[in-house]
Design a protein around this motif. Structure first.
Motif, mmCIF file in Angstrom:
data_model
loop_
_atom_site.group_PDB
_atom_site.id
_atom_site.type_symbol
_atom_site.label_atom_id
_atom_site.label_comp_id
_atom_site.label_asym_id
_atom_site.label_seq_id
_atom_site.Cartn_x
_atom_site.Cartn_y
_atom_site.Cartn_z
ATOM 1 N N ARG A 165 0.854 -1.195 0.000
ATOM 2 C CA ARG A 165 0.000 0.000 0.000
ATOM 3 C C ARG A 165 0.883 1.235 0.000
ATOM 4 N N THR A 166 0.233 2.394 -0.060
ATOM 5 C CA THR A 166 0.966 3.651 0.054
ATOM 6 C C THR A 166 1.133 4.014 1.527
ATOM 7 N N HIS A 167 2.055 4.939 1.787
ATOM 8 C CA HIS A 167 2.244 5.418 3.157
ATOM 9 C C HIS A 167 1.256 6.539 3.454
ATOM 10 N N GLY A 168 1.256 7.564 2.604
ATOM 11 C CA GLY A 168 0.243 8.611 2.699
ATOM 12 C C GLY A 168 0.499 9.692 3.727
ATOM 13 N N ASP A 169 1.551 9.567 4.533
ATOM 14 C CA ASP A 169 1.803 10.576 5.568
ATOM 15 C C ASP A 169 3.296 10.665 5.865
ATOM 16 N N LEU A 170 4.097 10.727 4.807
ATOM 17 C CA LEU A 170 5.547 10.751 4.975
ATOM 18 C C LEU A 170 5.970 12.097 5.554
ATOM 19 N N ARG A 171 6.581 12.073 6.715
ATOM 20 C CA ARG A 171 7.021 13.287 7.392
ATOM 21 C C ARG A 171 8.225 12.954 8.264
ATOM 22 N N GLU B 102 -2.043 20.874 4.658
ATOM 23 C CA GLU B 102 -1.496 22.077 4.036
ATOM 24 C C GLU B 102 0.029 22.081 4.071
ATOM 25 N N SER B 103 0.640 21.073 4.671
ATOM 26 C CA SER B 103 2.094 21.020 4.788
ATOM 27 C C SER B 103 2.756 20.947 3.417
ATOM 28 N N TYR B 104 3.986 21.482 3.334
ATOM 29 C CA TYR B 104 4.756 21.407 2.083
ATOM 30 C C TYR B 104 5.014 19.966 1.676
ATOM 31 N N LEU B 105 4.899 19.029 2.616
ATOM 32 C CA LEU B 105 5.159 17.629 2.317
ATOM 33 C C LEU B 105 4.005 16.965 1.573
ATOM 34 N N GLN C 206 2.661 7.907 -6.257
ATOM 35 C CA GLN C 206 3.260 9.130 -6.792
ATOM 36 C C GLN C 206 3.204 10.253 -5.755
ATOM 37 N N GLY C 207 2.167 10.236 -4.925
ATOM 38 C CA GLY C 207 2.081 11.223 -3.848
ATOM 39 C C GLY C 207 3.156 10.994 -2.803
ATOM 40 N N ASP C 208 3.402 9.739 -2.459
ATOM 41 C CA ASP C 208 4.503 9.405 -1.538
ATOM 42 C C ASP C 208 5.838 9.856 -2.117
ATOM 43 N N GLN C 209 5.987 9.668 -3.422
ATOM 44 C CA GLN C 209 7.223 10.064 -4.094
ATOM 45 C C GLN C 209 7.434 11.575 -3.975
ATOM 46 N N TYR C 210 6.359 12.342 -4.162
ATOM 47 C CA TYR C 210 6.443 13.792 -4.012
ATOM 48 C C TYR C 210 6.874 14.148 -2.584
ATOM 49 N N SER C 211 6.267 13.515 -1.596
ATOM 50 C CA SER C 211 6.597 13.816 -0.201
ATOM 51 C C SER C 211 8.055 13.488 0.096
ATOM 52 N N LEU C 212 8.544 12.380 -0.447
ATOM 53 C CA LEU C 212 9.946 12.006 -0.247
ATOM 54 C C LEU C 212 10.867 13.043 -0.876
ATOM 55 N N ALA C 213 10.526 13.515 -2.076
ATOM 56 C CA ALA C 213 11.340 14.529 -2.737
ATOM 57 C C ALA C 213 11.297 15.855 -1.982
ATOM 58 N N ALA C 214 10.118 16.224 -1.471
ATOM 59 C CA ALA C 214 9.995 17.464 -0.701
ATOM 60 C C ALA C 214 10.826 17.393 0.580
ATOM 61 N N LEU C 215 10.797 16.241 1.219
ATOM 62 C CA LEU C 215 11.617 16.051 2.409
ATOM 63 C C LEU C 215 13.099 16.143 2.054
ATOM 64 N N GLY C 216 13.485 15.509 0.937
ATOM 65 C CA GLY C 216 14.875 15.554 0.518
ATOM 66 C C GLY C 216 15.319 16.968 0.189
ATOM 67 N N TYR C 217 14.452 17.736 -0.464
ATOM 68 C CA TYR C 217 14.793 19.120 -0.801
ATOM 69 C C TYR C 217 15.035 19.928 0.471
ATOM 70 N N ARG C 218 14.143 19.767 1.442
ATOM 71 C CA ARG C 218 14.296 20.483 2.722
ATOM 72 C C ARG C 218 15.558 20.017 3.456
ATOM 73 N N LEU C 219 15.819 18.735 3.383
ATOM 74 C CA LEU C 219 16.969 18.167 4.076
ATOM 75 C C LEU C 219 18.274 18.686 3.478
#
Length: 271
Positions: free
Chosen positions: A120-126, A161-164, A181-194
Motif C-alpha cells: 500500500r501507500t504510506h500517505g503521511d511521509l514526514r 497544508e504542509s509542504y510535504l 506518486q504522492g509518496d514520491q512527491y513527499s519524499l522529494a519534498a523532504l529531501g529538498y528540505r533536508l
C-alpha cells in the motif's frame, strides 16, 4: 499487554511512547493514533487490516508491527524499540547532514518506501515518522496515511497544508486517496528540505553541486503533475543512488601517476 513508560514525541497523527511488553518482558515502542484519525468503527477496522498487511513486509528500514489493537476507540500499534533520533528533531537543530549524507538518508527512506508500496501507500511521509542513526533510517508505518488528509481535527494545524503533501491532495482538500506518486512527491519534498534547509516553494534552487544528477531527479519527483513523476518510487531512488555513486567517484582522489622506471644500462660485451 504493554505498560507505557515515557512519551518519545508526538508525530502529528498520534504519539510514540516507550513501553514494556508484559507478555514478552521486553522493551517496545507503542504508537497511539489520535482519535480524529478513526472517528468510526469502520475507520478503526480499516487501519487494523492495513497494519496486518504491512506486518508481512520485511525490510531493515521499515518498522515491523508486533501487534495491533483497538483500545477505547483508539488504534494502538506495538513496534520494536526505536533506535537513534527522530529526523524532525535533528532538522530543528540545524542542517544535520552533509549533502552526501543527506542523499544516503533519502535513499534509505526511499528503499523502505518502495518495499511498503508492495502492499500500500504510506500517505503521511514526514520527518516525525523517520528515525535515523548515522545515515541509516527507519520509516515508521502507522497505516493511517489514507485517513490523515481527511481528518480536520488533528492537533497542531491542518497537516494537509504542509509542504510535504502533494499538490493533488492539497487541491482536493483531502478527498483524493493517497497514491505512490504522492509518496514520491513527499519524499522529494523532504529531501529538498533536508539538502537545502528550505521548503520547495516557488522556483527551486540548486540542490547539490556535489551530486548534480540528484537535482534533476528531485525536481522531477516534485512535478505538480503526478503523471510527470517517476512511475515508481524505486525508479526515483535508483536515480538518487546513481547520483551518489557518481559523486563518490568524483570525490575520490585521482591515482598517482606511475613513477618513471630507471633505464637499464646497455649490456657490456667482452671479446
Amino acid at each position: 499487554r504493554c505498560v507505557e513508560t515515557s512519551r518519545l514525541r508526538g508525530v502529528g497523527v498520534g504519539d510514540l511512547r516507550s513501553a514494556t511488553d508484559q507478555h514478552l518482558n521486553t522493551p517496545v515502542t507503542v504508537f497511539t493514533a489520535h482519535p480524529a484519525i478513526t472517528p468510526s468503527p469502520q475507520h478503526l477496522q480499516s487501519v487494523l487490516v492495513q497494519v496486518k498487511a504491512g506486518a508481512e513486509l520485511e525490510h531493515p528500514g521499515l518498522t515491523q508491527p508486533l501487534a495491533c489493537a483497538a483500545v477505547e476507540g483508539q488504534v494502538k500499534i506495538i513496534f520494536p524499540p526505536l533506535s537513534g533520533q527522530c529526523l524532525a528533531d535533528r532538522m530543528l537543530a540545524g542542517p544535520p547532514f552533509t549533502p552526501m549524507q543527506g542523499l544516503q538518508v533519502l535513499i534509505a527512506v526511499g528503499d523502505a518506501l518502495s518495499v511498503l508500496h508492495q502492499a500500500r501507500t504510506h500517505g503521511d511521509l514526514r520527518p516525525e515518522l523517520i528515525w535515523t542513526e548515522g545515515t541509516q533510517a527507519t520509516l515508521i508505518d502507522t497505516a493511517t496515511g489514507g485517513l490523515v488528509s481527511q481528518a480536520p481535527d488533528l492537533p497542531g494545524g491542518a497537516y494537509r497544508e504542509s509542504y510535504l503533501y502533494p499538490p493533488e491532495i492539497r487541491r482536493t482538500r483531502g478527498s483524493q486517496v493517497p497514491t505512490a506518486q504522492g509518496d514520491q512527491y513527499s519524499l522529494a519534498a523532504l529531501g529538498y528540505r533536508l539538502l537545502t534547509g528550505v521548503e520547495p516553494i516557488g522556483r527551486l534552487k540548486n540542490i547539490s553541486d556535489v551530486a548534480p544528477r540528484a537535482n534533476d531527479a528531485i525536481a522531477r519527483a516534485l512535478d505538480p503533475d503526478p503523471a510527470s513523476r517517476f512511475a515508481r518510487c524505486d525508479q526515483f531512488t535508483a536515480e538518487l543512488k546513481a547520483s551518489l555513486t557518481a559523486a563518490v567517484r568524483a570525490a575520490a582522489p585521482s591515482p598517482a601517476p606511475p613513477k618513471p622506471t630507471k633505464a637499464e644500462p646497455p649490456p657490456i660485451f667482452h671479446d
